[in-house]
Scaffold this active site. Structure first.
Site, PDB file in Angstrom:
ATOM      1  N   ASP A 559       0.867  -1.180   0.000  1.00  0.00           N
ATOM      2  CA  ASP A 559       0.000   0.000   0.000  1.00  0.00           C
ATOM      3  C   ASP A 559       0.900   1.224   0.000  1.00  0.00           C
ATOM      4  OD1 ASP A 559      -2.292  -1.421  -0.010  1.00  0.00           O
ATOM      5  OD2 ASP A 559      -2.685  -1.258   2.155  1.00  0.00           O
ATOM      6  N   ASP A 561       0.854   3.744   1.916  1.00  0.00           N
ATOM      7  CA  ASP A 561       1.215   4.279   3.221  1.00  0.00           C
ATOM      8  C   ASP A 561       1.918   3.257   4.109  1.00  0.00           C
ATOM      9  OD1 ASP A 561      -0.932   2.693   3.346  1.00  0.00           O
ATOM     10  OD2 ASP A 561      -2.190   4.005   4.569  1.00  0.00           O
ATOM     11  N   GLU A 647     -10.067  -6.634  -1.338  1.00  0.00           N
ATOM     12  CA  GLU A 647      -9.285  -7.366  -2.335  1.00  0.00           C
ATOM     13  C   GLU A 647      -8.221  -8.230  -1.658  1.00  0.00           C
ATOM     14  OE1 GLU A 647      -8.634  -4.409  -1.443  1.00  0.00           O
ATOM     15  OE2 GLU A 647      -6.465  -4.172  -1.373  1.00  0.00           O
ATOM     16  N   ASP A 648      -7.763  -7.742  -0.471  1.00  0.00           N
ATOM     17  CA  ASP A 648      -6.735  -8.531   0.223  1.00  0.00           C
ATOM     18  C   ASP A 648      -7.318  -9.797   0.836  1.00  0.00           C
ATOM     19  OD1 ASP A 648      -8.225  -6.955   1.852  1.00  0.00           O
ATOM     20  OD2 ASP A 648      -6.550  -6.059   2.937  1.00  0.00           O
TER      21      ASP A 648
END
Lengths: 694, 671
Positions: A559, A561, A647-648
């Site tokens: 991701d 961040d 989605e993960d």
């Protein structure tokens, strides 16, 4: 008197002598021959065939192939047309009865006829149809289809059965797309009836392919028909129970060596073997039980052994025997296949087949010798000796293979149907089909898609078998969703940290932000190439697209961040190298069963276990990108895209379904969790799991 | 009649009552009869080794000495092959029966020369060189028996490899005359070139009843799956030409076509492909200017340039094998030998040994119709896959194509595997080259199965006489919830274990096994008492302060330790009283291909009071010796199976800032 007597004795003695010489003379050549044989073994045991040393002709004169200029009067094209017209019906093959051109434009698509009102369809057939309709092969447009499936129930073609559909012949002939059955697939479980149980379906199937249970090898058209297992009405449509093997016992012997419990037919087809089983039954470790109690008037036909057999039969519990036996006998029934087969397979009881001429389920792709013992009905009495001679190692491996095959191809109607379709797809795309290793080893043909690559080393599953290692570098894929405003943004720090890793080959930034791409100079300078891909429709699923620019086996999914140090990245990669088929990563989550709400829950609370590793910082094989995009049903991907979330979780579901193993969490510094918990995922607690495990 | 009846009724009195003259006469007569009997008997049962050896050498000499058999014109002809034949209908399995070695017995008929009524031989070539090689190889193999009554499979010595040289009807009559023919039951015929002009049938045209056919060039319509065996067409070049193995990799040409008898329609198609793709393709043909003869078979030409065949095949990644008059092509063998990936265009062809070989790993099969798309299709194959195929192609040739012996024995092995399927070679064994067999990992425990907590584990404690330390270990271990059983291996033969009342009270069954010898390998013996899948192996000098710190080995590996460990290593361990743990690591790594997993992060493992002399593992020479161990093991295993790993397993919440009482394993890691 004396003289007469003398002559007589002389005569008889002479006769004796003559007889002797006569006998000896006749026997002599025979004796000599057998002597030669013996002398061969005695003298030159290594050379019984005289290795003739004369100068002999070669079997193939050097110019034979040149002089045989073939078929000058008929061209290969014409020859193919001739084949197509000659080899029909029982001699159908893909070459002669299947139109490959229908599959060329749109790939392997399957069309299911719309169901007509008033047509009764059995539950099993309904399951088959809905599986196809839910699969990625389905098309609702017959113009795009490569394969056609009838909506008329053809499963039960036993005329005495209540499920039997009448007038099938005229119904089929009146179908507008029937085209003499070309490119049609017909499913069938039962055919024929008492007394001969023929394998004829009772209507003209034309050039259609059969996916049929209990198919005999004489009627089986190799590489055209598909042999499917006999399954019951209760066989689950999807999901399906796992195999019963929970742990390995060593040595692998169970309480019983060989068991069977089932009907005995007193007369008629298929009765011979079951009638003879009692010879082998020993009441100790070989327990073969039969009952005469079936049918309405069994009392009328019963023989002398029936009462004794029936009494013995009731003493044992089938389930108990199934779970506690090393081998399970699967003799033929009236038809060649029997329910015992799948039952034994699931129970990790190695099936011992006694069904001469049965083309075993999915024989085209499954190497049954690795999961079953193929016996011969004619050698029934040798079966106990045979199974006892099988080495422990072999038993262990047979038992494990039963479990693998059960879960890969048989545990649900969905798996049986998809396997059938995949087999046919492999034939259609012949040069891009699965090798036998892909079909016969974990995770099986349904999860190893040959469209991804024909090279086994490109998959995460076969490194050990091939004795090779994955490519020693990884590609980082950073999912960027917010615009680049300051130089201290986490994404830039992340980029620098990852680029410093000694294992990093390249970094891909997936720009899924509504703002336009930042100028090139705003990205930090790195030693590895950074590729920026602008997402086309900026959906969540696009982070798992199999981008061609990913050239390494490992993908580090990040991701924007995420906070990771270079050492953490390096460490993740080294761990992944040991577990290339799993997700290896940092933030772990788990699921639980919420008994109050009677549904699954998702939690990010600190617990002692985990079942998921979030893909915000996780390493996995690039093959899962391909599977995510091409294997998962579009309904799930659409849901993820609409929610812009989960989605993960979906990725974890996928990987765990394929590997049957949990992901691996690695140690991290604390700050990762703080950012994670701070902002991005707002609804993390008690999230509802989106589907049952595929 | 009357007289003889009278005398015989008197029986024993016959001879004494006769005159002396007569008596001598009769005695002489009976002696002659007796002698005759004895002589006949001796002739029958005398060991004949000496006399028959002369015949033997005579027979070995020449095919011309084989007996001549004249076939009457009216001699019966077998029926044509039955297409519905399968092993369970047309093969007599009782002749093979149960066999502890699981090996079929094969009998070869002695050579006979068959001629018709007019003395014309049934075959223009008679016994060919290749068939002689084949039968010689079979007779040298384990399959062979010279006892016709014990045979399961019969091989006629009538050579039908090439149908061109046969007179069909007469050959069939000759087959039917074989003494054990019995409608062809259990007979095996080898044929490589079936059919003849004009339409070239794809199976041998000789009527043959139920005989099995090992044929080259079957099509899917003539091949009886599971009954016939599809074999390659042997290429004579296999024996004549030595092609060194080439490393897989890119080659000078991408596609090569080297066959000479290609239909003009296909040749035109190939020419068109060549125009489109230029230098990547090389199309070769017969050399027109060379003199005819066997040597010309070794040359190929393209636009006046001459190339050596089959050497040129090594210069290409893919080699086209197009069907000719027949489906089976000897060129396939040449192509494989050269390590070139065959591109097979022969619709409905049953590839050689397709029952056991996975041709997808070594070849590309393209429908004839798609010849024009060949280039695109081949270009889409990843490089690494091409290399893998090149390697596999060469290996197929070496193992199954290189000689008549290889072809013959492979055929017999396939039939053998059908008759004893439970002892059959697996598909992987057929298809994996030895390189892969060595480097790959294949254990009977391959299922990704996570053992459930329920059955627990068995702790095996090896002890000599340190009772106090042992008791402490026992008390500690017994606190572990998933402990199912404690097994103490008492390795001291001079001292008995303490009485039952002295042992600490534990909640699980505790068993003491007294060993016959003080051997360290005893710890890994697969004791019947171990019923769980997981085993914890510990020494008596290790104080397990917490129950959470466990090193798991699997029971299976225990089992392997005794039964699978090369005997050499085991003896060495026992002699040196050290390194048994290293040996175990070698074994596990060798079987699983994975490194072990370290569990505990603790530093201290030793009991404080165990002195250096006491503790076996603290011996001064210990480290040196253990290095010795590693070297010795590596040499016995032939490789270094140990894998280096840089991570360990920690509990999920290990060292996390989290209340200790909520952690599953709070006691781990106190250093």
């Amino acid at each position: 008197m004396q003289a007469k007597k003398r002559y007589l004795i002389l005569l008889s003695a002479g006769a004796c002598l003559a007889l002797l010489f006569y006998l000896g003379g006749v026997e002599l050549p025979a004796a000599r021959r057998s002597r030669q044989d013996r002398s061969r073994s005695g003298y030159r045991p290594e050379q019984p065939w005289p290795h003739y040393s004369d100068p002999l002709h070669a079997f193939l004169p050097w110019d034979q192939t040149d002089t045989e200029d073939y078929n000058l009067h008929i061209s290969p094209t014409q020859k193919r047309d001739v084949n197509r017209s000659v080899y029909r019906g029982k001699r159908c093959r893909m070459d002669s009865c299947f139109d490959f051109s229908l599959c060329q434009k749109n790939g392997f698509k399957v069309y299911v006829y719309p169901q007509q009102k008033g047509e009764k369809i059995s539950e099993s057939y309904q399951n088959i149809l809905s599986t196809i309709e839910g699969s990625r092969f389905y098309t609702s447009d017959p113009g795009q289809a490569c394969l056609f499936v009838l909506s008329l129930d053809t499963l039960d073609r036993d005329q005495l059965s209540p499920q039997y559909v009448h007038n099938l012949k005229t119904k089929v002939q009146s179908l507008p797309l029937w085209n003499d059955g070309r490119n049609h697939l017909i499913f069938n479980l039962y055919s024929g009836t008492w007394p001969d149980y023929t394998e004829d379906l009772g209507f003209d199937i034309g050039q259609a392919m059969l996916a049929k249970a209990s198919i005999g090898s004489e009627n089986f058209r190799p590489n055209f028909d598909v042999s499917i297992p006999l399954f019951s009405k209760e066989h689950p449509r999807t999901g399906g129970e796992r195999g019963f093997l929970k742990y390995n016992s060593i040595p692998p012997f169970r309480k019983y060596m060989l068991v069977f419990k089932g009907k005995r037919y007193l007369t008629g087809i298929g009765s011979d073997t079951r009638n003879a089983l009692y010879h082998v039954h020993n009441g100790e470790d070989v327990v073969l039980l039969t009952t005469c109690k079936h049918g309405k008037d069994w009392q009328k036909h019963k023989d002398a052994r029936c009462d004794k057999d029936n009494a013995e039969y009731d003493k044992y519990d089938y389930k108990e025997m199934l779970h506690n036996s090393t081998f399970c006998l699967v003799p033929r029934g009236r038809r060649l296949g029997s329910f015992r087969f799948l039952e034994a397979l699931q129970a990790a009881c190695v099936p011992v087949m006694l069904s001469n001429g049965w083309e075993l389920p999915f024989s085209e792709i499954i190497d049954w010798n690795t999961a079953a013992v193929i016996g011969d009905e004619r050698l029934l009495l040798q079966i106990p000796t045979t199974v006892r001679s099988i080495h422990q190692d072999k038993i262990l491996s047979l038992r494990q293979q039963t479990q693998f095959l059960w879960e890969a191809y048989f545990s649900s109607v969905e798996k049986i149907v998809l396997t059938t379709l995949e087999i046919i797809q492999d034939r259609v795309l012949e040069h891009g089909s699965r090798s036998s290793l892909m079909w016969n080893s974990h995770p099986g043909g349904l999860f190893a898609l040959p469209q991804y690559s024909g090279y086994l080393g490109d998959f995460p599953f076969y490194y050990a078998t091939l004795g090779i290692k994955p490519y020693p570098k990884f590609t980082a894929v950073i999912h960027a969703v917010s615009p680049l405003v300051s130089q201290s943004q986490p994404i830039l720090k992340l980029l620098v940290a990852v680029a410093k890793s000694q294992y990093c080959a390249q970094i891909i930034v997936l720009w899924n932000c509504d703002k336009p791409l930042p100028a090139k100079h705003r990205w930090p300078a790195t030693s590895v190439p950074v590729i920026v891909i602008e997402g086309e429709n900026k959906v969540m699923s696009s982070r798992f697209l199999p981008y061609e620019s990913i050239v390494t086996d490992a993908v580090l999914s990040l991701d924007e961040d995420t906070v990771l140090s270079t050492t953490e990245v390096d460490f993740a990669f080294t761990v992944w190298q040991s577990f290339p088929e799993r997700i290896v990563g940092y933030p772990a989550r788990s699921h639980f069963w919420d008994s109050n709400k009677e549904r699954w829950g998702y939690t990010s609370k600190w617990t002692n276990d985990y079942s998921m590793v979030l893909t915000g910082a996780a390493m996995f094989h690039r093959y899962y990108h391909f599977l995510y995009t091409h294997y998962l049903p579009s309904s799930l991907k659409n849901m993820v895209d609409q929610l812009a979330n989960c989605e993960d979780i979906l990725m974890n579901f996928l990987v765990s379904a394929v590997t049957k193993l949990p992901p691996i969490k690695i140690t991290q510094k604390k700050q990762y969790k703080e950012t994670m918990m701070g902002q991005v995922r707002k609804h993390q607690s008690n999230f509802i799991i989106i589907t049952n495990r595929p | 009649m009357y007289a003889s009846g009278k005398y015989s009724s008197r029986g024993p009195a016959l001879i004494p009552r006769m005159k002396t003259k007569h008596r001598i006469y009769y005695i002489a007569l009976f002696s002659v009869v007796l002698l005759g009997l004895i002589a006949t008997g001796m002739f029958q049962f005398w060991p004949h080794s000496i006399e028959s050896s002369a015949e033997w050498t005579l027979e070995k000499g020449s095919v011309h000495d084989a007996p001549l058999i004249r076939l009457p014109a009216s001699s019966p002809i077998p029926e044509r092959g039955d297409l519905s034949c399968r092993m369970h209908t047309c093969f007599d399995v009782y002749r093979c029966g149960y066999n502890p070695k699981n090996k079929i017995k094969v009998y070869i008929y002695a050579l006979q020369r068959f001629v018709d009524e007019f003395g014309v031989p049934i075959s223009s070539t008679g016994l060919s060189r290749e068939y002689n090689d084949l039968l010689s190889a079979i007779s040298d193999s384990d399959f062979y028996t010279d006892d016709v009554t014990r045979a399961c499979l019969f091989i006629p010595s009538i050579d039908v490899l090439n149908q061109n040289s046969l007179r069909i009807r007469e050959t069939a009559q000759a087959l039917a005359m074989l003494p054990r023919w019995d409608k062809g039951m259990n007979h095996l015929l080898f044929n490589m070139l079936p059919g003849g002009p004009p339409d070239y049938n794809t199976a041998l045209d000789v009527p043959r009843d139920r005989a099995l056919l090992a044929g080259g060039g079957f099509s899917t319509w003539t091949y009886r799956q599971g009954y016939d065996v599809s074999i390659p067409v042997y290429s004579p070049l296999s024996a004549d030409v030595q092609l060194p193995e080439r490393q897989p990799g890119p080659r000078r040409y991408f596609i090569l076509s080297s066959q000479t008898a290609i239909h003009r329609e296909y040749r035109a198609e190939l020419e068109r492909l060549k125009e489109e793709n230029g230098e990547a393709l090389l199309l070769l043909d017969k050399c027109s200017n060379l003199s005819q003869g066997a040597a010309s078979a070794r040359k190929r030409c393209c636009k006046g340039q001459v190339y050596d065949y089959p050497q040129i095949l090594q210069e290409s990644s893919f080699c086209v094998v197009l069907r000719g008059a027949r489906l089976g092509q000897a060129a396939l063998s040449d192509v494989l030998q050269a390590g070139c990936v065959p591109v097979i265009l022969a619709d409905s062809y049953i590839l050689p040994f397709s029952e056991v070989l996975d041709w997808k790993r070594a070849s590309v099969v393209i429908p004839e119709e798609k010849l024009s798309e060949m280039y695109t299709i081949l270009k889409s194959i990843p490089h690494r896959q091409v290399e893998e195929m090149q390697r596999q192609a060469r290996w197929f040739w070496e193992a199954y194509f290189s000689s008549m012996k290889a072809i013959g024995l492979t055929t017999l092995q396939i039939i053998n595997d059908r008759i004893y399927p439970y002892a059959a070679r697996t598909y992987e064994q057929w298809n994996n080259p030895p390189v892969v067999k060595w480097s790959s990992v294949n254990s009977p425990l391959f299922l990704p199965l996570i053992p459930p907590r329920a059955p627990g584990f068995t702790a095996v404690v090896l002890t000599y006489d340190r009772i106090e330390s042992l008791f402490r270990v026992i008390t500690e271990i017994s606190k572990v919830p998933s402990l199912a059983k404690l097994l103490i291996v008492w390795n001291n033969q001079n001292k008995s274990p303490p009485e039952e009342s002295l042992w600490p009270k534990v909640g699980v069954p505790l068993k003491v096994v007294r060993t016959k010898e003080n051997k360290l390998s005893n710890r890994f013996f697969p004791y019947d008492e171990i019923e769980t899948e997981a085993v914890l192996a510990i020494d008596d000098d290790i104080i397990m302060l917490t129950s959470d710190e466990l090193q798991f080995g699997y029971e299976y590996f225990n089992y392997l330790y005794t039964y699978k460990m090369p005997g050499d290593i085991k003896n060495w361990v026992d002699a040196h009283m050290n390194c048994e743990d290293i040996a175990m690591n070698f074994l596990v790594a060798n079987i699983t291909g994975k490194a072990p997993i370290k569990v505990t992060p603790r530093k201290k493992f030793k009991c404080p009071e165990c002195t250096a002399i006491d503790g076996l593992s603290l011996d001064q020479t210990h480290m040196v010796e253990r290095s010795e161990c590693i070297n010795k093991f590596a040499s016995v295993f032939g490789t270094m199976p140990l894998k280096v790993v840089e991570h360990r397993a920690d509990p999920v919440l290990y060292k996390d800032d989290f209340p200790e009482k909520l952690k599953s394993f709070p006691n781990i890691g106190s250093l």
